[in-house]
Scaffold this motif. Structure first.
Motif, mmCIF file in Angstrom:
data_model
loop_
_atom_site.group_PDB
_atom_site.id
_atom_site.type_symbol
_atom_site.label_atom_id
_atom_site.label_comp_id
_atom_site.label_asym_id
_atom_site.label_seq_id
_atom_site.Cartn_x
_atom_site.Cartn_y
_atom_site.Cartn_z
ATOM 1 N N ALA A 1 -0.324 7.170 -2.498
ATOM 2 C CA ALA A 1 0.028 8.333 -1.558
ATOM 3 C C ALA A 1 -1.107 7.978 -0.174
ATOM 4 C CB ALA A 1 0.097 9.625 -2.340
ATOM 5 N N VAL A 2 -1.869 8.254 -0.521
ATOM 6 C CA VAL A 2 -2.588 7.929 0.751
ATOM 7 C C VAL A 2 -2.896 6.667 1.697
ATOM 8 C CG1 VAL A 2 -5.270 7.508 1.816
ATOM 9 C CG2 VAL A 2 -5.414 9.591 -0.195
ATOM 10 N N ALA A 3 -3.088 5.850 0.907
ATOM 11 C CA ALA A 3 -2.503 4.460 1.197
ATOM 12 C C ALA A 3 -1.100 4.310 1.802
ATOM 13 C CB ALA A 3 -2.766 3.480 0.130
ATOM 14 N N TYR A 4 -0.185 4.427 1.366
ATOM 15 C CA TYR A 4 0.996 4.794 1.417
ATOM 16 C C TYR A 4 1.348 5.417 2.815
ATOM 17 C CZ TYR A 4 6.548 5.389 1.818
ATOM 18 O OH TYR A 4 7.678 5.444 2.745
ATOM 19 N N LEU A 5 0.902 6.504 2.812
ATOM 20 C CA LEU A 5 1.030 7.627 4.151
ATOM 21 C C LEU A 5 0.429 7.483 5.414
ATOM 22 C CD1 LEU A 5 1.785 10.817 2.635
ATOM 23 C CD2 LEU A 5 3.198 10.014 3.445
ATOM 24 N N GLY A 6 -0.310 6.251 5.199
ATOM 25 C CA GLY A 6 -1.475 5.520 6.277
ATOM 26 C C GLY A 6 -1.338 3.870 6.546
ATOM 27 N N GLY A 7 0.100 4.036 5.972
ATOM 28 C CA GLY A 7 0.702 2.241 6.531
ATOM 29 C C GLY A 7 1.076 1.376 5.812
ATOM 30 N N ASP B 1 2.395 -0.690 3.103
ATOM 31 C CA ASP B 1 3.098 -1.164 2.329
ATOM 32 C C ASP B 1 3.267 -2.067 0.716
ATOM 33 O OD1 ASP B 1 4.944 -0.860 4.748
ATOM 34 O OD2 ASP B 1 4.218 -2.822 5.125
ATOM 35 N N ALA B 2 1.818 -2.260 0.452
ATOM 36 C CA ALA B 2 1.954 -2.631 -0.643
ATOM 37 C C ALA B 2 0.259 -2.420 -1.339
ATOM 38 C CB ALA B 2 1.184 -4.314 -1.014
ATOM 39 N N LEU C 1 -1.202 -1.948 -9.310
ATOM 40 C CA LEU C 1 -0.285 -3.067 -8.410
ATOM 41 C C LEU C 1 0.284 -1.608 -7.948
ATOM 42 C CD1 LEU C 1 0.585 -5.189 -6.539
ATOM 43 C CD2 LEU C 1 1.944 -5.515 -8.595
ATOM 44 N N GLY C 2 1.069 -1.482 -6.466
ATOM 45 C CA GLY C 2 1.650 -0.298 -5.740
ATOM 46 C C GLY C 2 2.228 -1.022 -4.788
ATOM 47 N N VAL C 3 4.018 -0.760 -4.756
ATOM 48 C CA VAL C 3 4.349 -1.549 -3.444
ATOM 49 C C VAL C 3 5.638 -0.184 -3.749
ATOM 50 C CG1 VAL C 3 5.890 -2.202 -5.373
ATOM 51 C CG2 VAL C 3 6.002 -2.970 -2.779
ATOM 52 N N GLY D 1 5.628 -10.766 6.098
ATOM 53 C CA GLY D 1 4.275 -9.369 6.893
ATOM 54 C C GLY D 1 4.263 -8.061 6.701
ATOM 55 N N TYR D 2 5.068 -7.731 5.516
ATOM 56 C CA TYR D 2 4.253 -6.341 4.939
ATOM 57 C C TYR D 2 2.793 -6.353 5.392
ATOM 58 C CZ TYR D 2 9.324 -5.304 4.011
ATOM 59 O OH TYR D 2 10.803 -5.896 4.121
ATOM 60 N N ARG D 3 2.375 -5.210 5.197
ATOM 61 C CA ARG D 3 1.055 -4.285 5.042
ATOM 62 C C ARG D 3 0.710 -4.858 3.498
ATOM 63 N NH1 ARG D 3 -2.334 0.176 7.063
ATOM 64 N NH2 ARG D 3 -4.231 -0.041 6.578
ATOM 65 N N VAL D 4 -0.162 -5.365 3.334
ATOM 66 C CA VAL D 4 -0.683 -5.602 1.283
ATOM 67 C C VAL D 4 -2.262 -4.975 1.474
ATOM 68 C CG1 VAL D 4 -1.476 -6.395 -0.414
ATOM 69 C CG2 VAL D 4 0.946 -7.314 0.935
#
Length: 271
Positions: free
Chosen positions: A142-148, A150-151, A189-191, A221-224
């Motif tokens: 959740a932290v990673a997603y809300l921080g921008g 994409d995966a 893995l999350g996406v 171009g998604y942010r991994v």
């Protein structure tokens, strides 16, 4: 307890919380004859769910266990767990293919989402039935997603109880456990659902479906984000459920280094 706007602010980076909302996390677990591990896996996911919802109870967590051609007691154990734990669902398939199994679980979960904005506010968290995720797993996603992000690609290590000490040391010498690591594991893995759908989801591959998905995300171009803050423990067995998987890597490493492949508890304790 935090809820509403304060919950988003507590997770997101400054200035980013208005751009993204997270309403649902969909956990998907493929399983094929994992009676030895399945309950440990589900209990670890549940601890992570409780850890997340203690901070942000407004995020719903749905867990899809996809039972692929199981002939042991895996299906019964998963079904019994789902019957006593709200938000857990057991599905039976006969694909014999991990890529198809993951894709099916995600599709089933996405079909449950309410409202027109369900997909855009959903994160997909993937693990395996022989893996124990850390307690901070869903919260850090959740932290990673809300921080921008994409995966997110996390790290894993083989269970030291199952693996001969010498072989564990050999594995550890070669594994990069650090920020910005190169590893991709379907077990950790999350996406975002939006990115997942935009690139076409998991393909029907017998192995490396996780690597192939991340490659498409990067090409588009998604942010991994690769992180060692999400570190899971997976089976240390040398004979896995699919070819070219983690168990085959450990087995090849044992042969390459001349390490004894006997990983019985008696042998490990003697070592």
């Amino acid at each position: 307890m935090k809820s509403g706007t304060s919950c988003w602010k507590s997770f997101a980076n400054p200035g980013s919380w208005m751009a993204r909302r997270l309403r649902t996390i969909l956990v998907v677990i493929p399983a094929h004859n994992e009676e030895r591990y399945i309950l440990d896996c589900l209990e670890a996911v549940d601890r992570s769910k409780l850890n997340l919802q203690a901070v942000c109870p407004g995020i719903a967590v749905h867990t899809m266990v996809v039972l692929d051609t199981c002939t042991d007691s895996t299906a019964q154990r998963a079904s019994d767990f789902a019957a006593t734990h709200p938000g857990y669902f057991a599905h039976h398939v006969n694909f014999g293919n991990v890529g198809a199994t993951r894709a099916f679980g995600i599709a089933q979960g996405l079909n449950r989402l309410p409202g027109p904005h369900g997909t855009s506010e959903t994160w997909i968290a993937c693990t395996d039935a022989d893996t124990r995720v850390p307690e901070n797993w869903l919260k850090e996603f959740a932290v990673a997603y809300l921080g921008g992000a994409d995966a997110v690609t996390g790290t894993v290590e083989p269970d030291r109880v199952e693996l001969a000490p010498q072989l564990y040391r050999q594995w550890r010498e070669r594994y990069v456990l650090a920020p910005h690591h190169p590893h991709i594991h379907g077990a950790n893995l999350g996406v975002s659902a939006t990115a997942y759908l935009q690139v076409g989801g998991f393909k029907t591959l017998a192995a490396h479906e996780d690597v192939e998905l991340v490659a498409r995300l990067r090409r588009r171009g998604y942010r991994v984000v690769a992180t060692d803050q999400l570190h899971a423990v997976t089976s240390g067995r040398l004979e896995g459920r699919l070819k070219s998987g983690f168990a085959d890597y450990l087995s090849a490493l044992a042969g390459e280094t001349g390490t004894c492949a006997d990983n019985s508890l008696d042998t490990i304790r003697a070592g």
